[in-house]
Design a protein around this motif. Structure first.
Motif, PDB file in Angstrom:
ATOM      1  N   GLU A 102       0.865  -1.255   0.094  1.00  0.00           N
ATOM      2  CA  GLU A 102      -0.048   0.108  -0.095  1.00  0.00           C
ATOM      3  C   GLU A 102       0.999   1.442  -0.095  1.00  0.00           C
ATOM      4  OE1 GLU A 102      -3.812   1.064   2.648  1.00  0.00           O
ATOM      5  OE2 GLU A 102      -2.071   1.278   3.765  1.00  0.00           O
ATOM      6  N   LYS A 103       1.663   1.426   0.750  1.00  0.00           N
ATOM      7  CA  LYS A 103       2.663   2.642   1.023  1.00  0.00           C
ATOM      8  C   LYS A 103       3.412   2.616  -0.352  1.00  0.00           C
ATOM      9  CE  LYS A 103       0.736   3.385   4.754  1.00  0.00           C
ATOM     10  NZ  LYS A 103      -0.383   4.317   4.600  1.00  0.00           N
ATOM     11  N   GLN A 106       1.363   4.170  -2.832  1.00  0.00           N
ATOM     12  CA  GLN A 106       0.998   5.373  -2.763  1.00  0.00           C
ATOM     13  C   GLN A 106       1.942   6.243  -3.287  1.00  0.00           C
ATOM     14  OE1 GLN A 106      -0.020   5.465   1.485  1.00  0.00           O
ATOM     15  NE2 GLN A 106      -2.324   5.274   1.148  1.00  0.00           N
ATOM     16  N   GLU A 110       1.937   9.121  -6.057  1.00  0.00           N
ATOM     17  CA  GLU A 110       2.214  10.473  -5.734  1.00  0.00           C
ATOM     18  C   GLU A 110       3.383  11.132  -6.690  1.00  0.00           C
ATOM     19  OE1 GLU A 110       1.928  14.041  -3.355  1.00  0.00           O
ATOM     20  OE2 GLU A 110       0.684  12.357  -3.294  1.00  0.00           O
ATOM     21  N   TRP A 123       3.653  14.714   3.500  1.00  0.00           N
ATOM     22  CA  TRP A 123       3.095  13.441   3.348  1.00  0.00           C
ATOM     23  C   TRP A 123       3.997  12.249   2.620  1.00  0.00           C
ATOM     24  CZ3 TRP A 123      -0.707  10.305   4.130  1.00  0.00           C
ATOM     25  CH2 TRP A 123      -1.212   9.259   3.315  1.00  0.00           C
ATOM     26  N   ARG A 126       6.078  10.989   5.329  1.00  0.00           N
ATOM     27  CA  ARG A 126       5.131   9.984   6.391  1.00  0.00           C
ATOM     28  C   ARG A 126       5.195   8.490   5.715  1.00  0.00           C
ATOM     29  NH1 ARG A 126      -0.714  11.345   9.051  1.00  0.00           N
ATOM     30  NH2 ARG A 126      -1.290   9.400   9.736  1.00  0.00           N
ATOM     31  N   ILE A 127       4.587   8.639   4.509  1.00  0.00           N
ATOM     32  CA  ILE A 127       4.341   7.252   3.977  1.00  0.00           C
ATOM     33  C   ILE A 127       5.626   6.486   3.613  1.00  0.00           C
ATOM     34  CG2 ILE A 127       1.915   7.625   2.918  1.00  0.00           C
ATOM     35  CD1 ILE A 127       3.225   8.253   0.232  1.00  0.00           C
ATOM     36  N   SER A 128       6.716   7.382   3.418  1.00  0.00           N
ATOM     37  CA  SER A 128       7.880   6.623   3.232  1.00  0.00           C
ATOM     38  C   SER A 128       8.422   6.118   4.661  1.00  0.00           C
ATOM     39  CB  SER A 128       9.154   7.621   2.630  1.00  0.00           C
ATOM     40  OG  SER A 128       8.670   7.928   1.253  1.00  0.00           O
ATOM     41  N   GLN A 130       6.494   4.903   6.872  1.00  0.00           N
ATOM     42  CA  GLN A 130       5.457   3.711   7.262  1.00  0.00           C
ATOM     43  C   GLN A 130       6.056   2.576   6.301  1.00  0.00           C
ATOM     44  OE1 GLN A 130       1.996   6.311   6.379  1.00  0.00           O
ATOM     45  NE2 GLN A 130       1.182   4.977   7.940  1.00  0.00           N
TER      46      GLN A 130
END
Length: 211
Positions: A102-103, A106, A110, A123, A126-128, A130
């Motif tokens: 999922e990450k 995303q 992006e 953002w 953050r997802i990196s 995660q």
């Protein structure tokens, strides 16, 4: 059954590999949710990959739900442990692998779909973080050694992990350094050598690939 979606999606590839290991025959139609949006919409108006068209015409979505159904009709096979404690660990590992998928997706969206001047760096950071947290946990799960996954010994947890890692390295290699995750790299190498993985390789091709 017919599997709709591109094998450059970790979710589609996860299903394609699993169906083979469950000994469930299927036809693969490699349609992109982007370049083939209109054709995909004729099959499934939601245009979500993977989509599985069952023998009675029912369209299933979401790789986990598709595989739940596949497990129910597999001829005496399963990629899930029956022992509750082993199942608990398997589900934890699978959840981490799906979080990594999922990450990674995303991050790809992006970077590829949003104009550079509209990207929101906090953002992405953050997802990196995660994504890396998921792989940190998976690397720890492999601390006792990379499992023997030859033949049909691979289960859903390590199958999903291998698919996720391969996708992340292909698409987000600058974020996920291979040398910091040697056990995951070794697991991926072993998995990619399996017939079921080789028959459904990452990319824009169609299963089955003959080798």
């Amino acid at each position: 059954m017919k599997l709709i979606g591109m094998l450059d999606s970790p979710y589609v590839r996860r299903v394609a590999v699993s169906l083979q290991l469950l000994d469930l025959p299927f036809e693969h139609q490699p349609l992109s949710v982007f370049s083939a949006f209109d054709r995909f919409r004729q099959i499934n108006p939601v245009v979500k990959a993977p989509t599985l068209i069952c023998d009675d015409g029912t369209a299933l979505m979401d790789s986990t739900l598709i595989l739940q159904y596949a497990e129910s009709i597999a001829p005496g096979r399963s990629l899930l442990p029956s022992d509750p404690q082993r199942l608990l660990r398997s589900l934890r590992v699978t959840g981490l692998a799906l979080a990594a998928c999922e990450k990674s997706v995303q991050i790809v969206y992006e970077r590829k779909l949003r104009p550079e001047d509209a990207r929101y760096q906090p953002w992405l950071e953050r997802i990196s973080s995660q994504l890396l947290a998921a792989y940190d946990e998976l690397e720890r799960e492999l601390a006792s050694g990379v499992p023997d996954i030859g033949g049909v010994a691979i289960d859903q947890a390590w199958l999903s992990t291998a698919v996720a890692w391969h996708f992340s390295r292909r698409m987000t290699a600058d974020i996920v350094p291979e040398d910091e995750y040697p056990a995951l790299a070794a697991l991926s190498a072993r998995a990619e050598a399996l017939d079921a993985f080789r028959a459904a390789p990452y990319g824009d091709g169609a299963y089955p690939v003959r080798f």
